[in-house]
Each structure stands twice: as structure tokens, then as C-alpha cells.
Design an enzyme around this catalytic site. Structure first.
Site, short mmCIF file in Angstrom:
data_model
loop_
_atom_site.label_atom_id
_atom_site.label_comp_id
_atom_site.label_asym_id
_atom_site.label_seq_id
_atom_site.Cartn_x
_atom_site.Cartn_y
_atom_site.Cartn_z
N LYS A 234 32.37 -35.38 97.11
CA LYS A 234 32.35 -33.93 97.31
C LYS A 234 31.82 -33.18 96.09
O LYS A 234 31.74 -33.73 94.99
CB LYS A 234 33.73 -33.42 97.73
CG LYS A 234 34.03 -33.78 99.19
CD LYS A 234 35.30 -33.18 99.72
CE LYS A 234 35.50 -33.58 101.18
NZ LYS A 234 36.79 -33.14 101.72
N ARG A 268 40.75 -40.94 101.77
CA ARG A 268 39.63 -40.94 102.71
C ARG A 268 38.33 -40.99 101.91
O ARG A 268 38.00 -40.03 101.22
CB ARG A 268 39.71 -39.67 103.57
CG ARG A 268 38.60 -39.54 104.60
CD ARG A 268 38.68 -38.19 105.30
NE ARG A 268 37.62 -38.03 106.29
CZ ARG A 268 36.38 -37.64 105.99
NH1 ARG A 268 36.04 -37.38 104.74
NH2 ARG A 268 35.49 -37.50 106.94
C1 YH5 Z 1 39.14 -34.14 104.13
O1 YH5 Z 1 39.07 -33.81 102.93
N1 YH5 Z 1 36.69 -33.99 104.77
S1 YH5 Z 1 34.44 -33.99 106.32
C2 YH5 Z 1 30.89 -32.69 101.73
C3 YH5 Z 1 30.43 -33.70 100.88
C4 YH5 Z 1 30.93 -34.97 100.97
C5 YH5 Z 1 31.87 -35.25 101.93
C6 YH5 Z 1 28.52 -34.22 99.65
N2 YH5 Z 1 37.00 -34.56 106.90
C7 YH5 Z 1 38.02 -34.22 104.98
O2 YH5 Z 1 33.83 -35.67 103.89
N3 YH5 Z 1 39.40 -34.89 106.82
C8 YH5 Z 1 36.11 -34.18 105.97
O3 YH5 Z 1 29.53 -33.34 99.95
C9 YH5 Z 1 38.20 -34.59 106.30
N4 YH5 Z 1 40.34 -34.46 104.69
C10 YH5 Z 1 40.46 -34.82 106.00
N5 YH5 Z 1 41.68 -35.09 106.47
C11 YH5 Z 1 33.72 -33.47 104.76
C12 YH5 Z 1 33.33 -34.57 103.84
C13 YH5 Z 1 32.31 -34.26 102.80
C14 YH5 Z 1 31.82 -32.99 102.69
#
Ligand code: YH5
Length: 299
Positions: A234, A268
Site C-alpha cells: 500500500k 492480508r
Molecule cells: C484491507 O486492508 N484492502 S483491497 C492499494 C494498493 C495495494 C493494495 C498499491 N481489501 C483490505 O489491497 N480487506 C483491500 O496500492 C481489504 N483489509 C481487508 N480486510 C486494497 C488493497 C491495495 C490497495
């Protein structure tokens, strides 16, 4: 040997996830499996069920306890998808993972129909970034009998990063919100024993909010429910280190270690193998031993 902290929140009894049992007396890794064509961090490479299956298999072999299947991109600016589109993406993958791999599948959705369909196909957990606020979701989740992860967010994913702002310390806002959602769930017949909590890193939060929330993760310990965190790749890592998305692994491992130290029970992540090692190493230090490790890790 006594652990360095009193009770392990959520760790006493295995969590019933459909026909799976999830032992959270040790921290577990949840592998992210995006089935969105516009997925932010893996470019939607696992869109084809066959490829999704292979990626899930890899993550399980690397030590993932749960595979989180998502068909809605929640990145800022992403197009909204209809429940039907989401279902078309997610259902074949949930079915293949449960039938062919007998994997513990969590479904990352806010849609009541996706929750119902996925639980019918063998999913073992519901992961809702909107904490069952969408119409029908509370009832569908309660009916499913599955555990549910309630996540905090401010605003809607499409616009939440425009100007995140809190009138109180961010951890207080998160605790207050989750307290209300827990009460609402209990009122709908979804008991606490089926709930997990997540502060929602990156969901309507500045980098400072995210860093503070991780540093104060123990504020969420008062609920005595299992904590799930999602920080993998993130922008909180990108902003602190000045790294593009493909160079955020080391930063993410540091965050995972800290999260475990502060009580997180499910991480996660996209990078399962490295995270399993970081988590197991952290856990060994916290317990001054490695009794919970499989023999091949101890050798
Ligand atoms: C979460 O924190 N996040 S989807 C932006 C990024 C990288 C990854 C490059 N679903 C979560 O993973 N479910 C998502 O920048 C989730 N907790 C839970 N429970 C977003 C994601 C991501 C977004």
C-alpha cells in the site's frame, strides 16, 4: 512457557469457517487473489480461473492459511462494478478453490448476492471493506453462518483518499465505528464469536493516520476479537520509502512484524512466502521459542 502478554485475543478457540477450522492461537497469513481486470497491484494477471487456481496453489504451498478472493477493485478512481459482474468474476474462482484445493477461501465483497453465492460454493469467510453497510449485506452475512471481517473506512473507496480528515484521534474513530458495527451485527443475530476486526489501512487515511494506527493497533485489543490487517504494497509504504508498488516488499515485511507484535492475528498480503517467514520469526521472538513451528522450519 507463558506468552509475553496476557490472553491472546481471539486465540482461545479455533474459528469455524464453514467446514474449515482456523486456529488463531498463532498469527496466520491470508494471500490476496485479485480477480479484477483492473487490479492495481498485480495488473489483473490472475483473471483467468485457471491462472487464479495456480496462484492460489502457490500461496497455499508457501504457507497461506486463507485465500482472499476479490472481484471489486477498491483502489481510488476504480470503476464501480455491478453485483452481477462481481459474481461472474468471483464465483468460478471460489468454486474451483474450494472444490479442487479444499482451500479456506475468504470472499472480499460488500455485495449481499456475492456473499450468498460464495457461501453456497464453499467459501469459509466474508471480508467486507464496507463492514456490512450495503443493503442486504448484514442479513446475507448473518444467514451464511460464516465469520465476517468488519473493516473501518472513511468515505467510499472511489473518493476516500481526496482529503481524509478526522475530528478525533484516528484510533478513537476506528474503535467507535467498529463498536457500532459489532452492536449492529449482534442485533442481526451475527454474534461476536463470528467477528474479526480490521482498522482498514489506506481506506480514507493519510500516511500519518496509517502509521499512527499501526503504532497504536493495541487500541483495538479492547474488543478481544481477532485482528486482521492489510498493508501489503500500500501507499503508506510507498510514501515513507519513496518506492513504487513493485519495490514495497521489505517495507511490508517490517509492517507485518510490527503488526504481529501489536496483536494482529491475520496478515492480508500479496507476498505470502516472505511474510510467512517474517511472521513466524516475529512470533518465535515474542514467545521465546518455536514450538508452534512445523518440524521442517525448526530443522
Ligand atoms: C484491507 O486492508 N484492502 S483491497 C492499494 C494498493 C495495494 C493494495 C498499491 N481489501 C483490505 O489491497 N480487506 C483491500 O496500492 C481489504 N483489509 C481487508 N480486510 C486494497 C488493497 C491495495 C490497495
Amino acid at each position: 512457557m507463558q506468552p509475553p502478554f496476557a490472553a491472546v485475543p481471539g486465540g482461545a478457540m479455533p474459528l469455524r469457517c464453514g467446514h474449515h477450522r482456523l486456529d488463531l492461537s498463532v498469527p496466520r497469513v491470508m494471500g490476496v487473489l485479485n480477480v479484477t481486470p483492473d487490479s492495481f497491484s498485480d495488473g489483473g494477471r490472475y483473471n483467468v480461473p485457471d491462472e487464479a487456481l495456480r496462484q492460489a496453489e502457490r500461496m497455499l504451498a508457501q504457507g497461506a492459511a486463507i485465500i482472499d478472493v476479490g472481484g471489486e477493485s477498491t483502489r481510488p478512481g476504480a470503476d464501480a462494478v455491478s453485483a452481477q459482474q462481481e459474481l461472474d468474476r468471483v464465483a468460478p474462482v471460489v468454486e474451483a478453490l474450494t472444490r479442487e484445493l479444499d482451500a479456506l477461501v475468504s470472499v472480499d465483497t460488500s455485495s449481499a448476492s456475492v456473499m450468498r453465492e460464495a457461501s453456497g460454493l464453499g467459501a469459509g469467510m466474508i471480508n467486507d471493506v464496507r463492514a456490512l453497510e450495503r443493503e442486504g449485506a448484514l442479513y446475507a452475512a448473518a444467514q451464511s453462518g460464516l465469520p465476517v471481517c468488519l473493516m473501518h473506512r472513511q468515505g467510499e473507496p472511489q473518493t476516500m483518499q481526496q482529503a481524509p480528515d478526522y475530528t478525533q484521534p484516528v484510533e478513537d474513530a476506528v474503535v467507535e465505528y467498529l463498536m457500532q458495527r459489532i452492536a449492529t451485527c449482534e442485533g442481526a443475530g451475527l454474534g461476536r464469536e463470528r467477528l474479526l476486526l480490521d482498522p482498514g489501512f489506506g481506506f480514507g487515511k493519510t500516511v500519518e493516520h496509517n502509521l499512527r494506527l499501526l503504532n497504536r493497533l493495541e487500541a483495538l485489543g479492547e474488543f478481544e476479537l481477532p485482528l486482521l490487517v492489510g498493508m501489503s504494497r500500500k501507499s503508506m509504504i510507498g510514501k515513507v520509502l519513496g518506492r513504487p508498488v513493485e519495490e514495497r516488499l521489505a517495507g511490508g515485511l517490517a509492517l507485518s512484524a510490527l503488526a504481529v507484535e501489536r496483536g494482529a492475528k491475520i496478515l492480508r498480503v500479496h507476498d505470502v512466502a516472505a511474510t510467512v517467514d517474517a511472521v513466524n520469526m516475529t512470533w518465535a521472538v515474542l514467545n521465546e521459542g518455536c514450538d508452534d513451528q512445523p518440524a521442517e522450519v525448526r530443522a
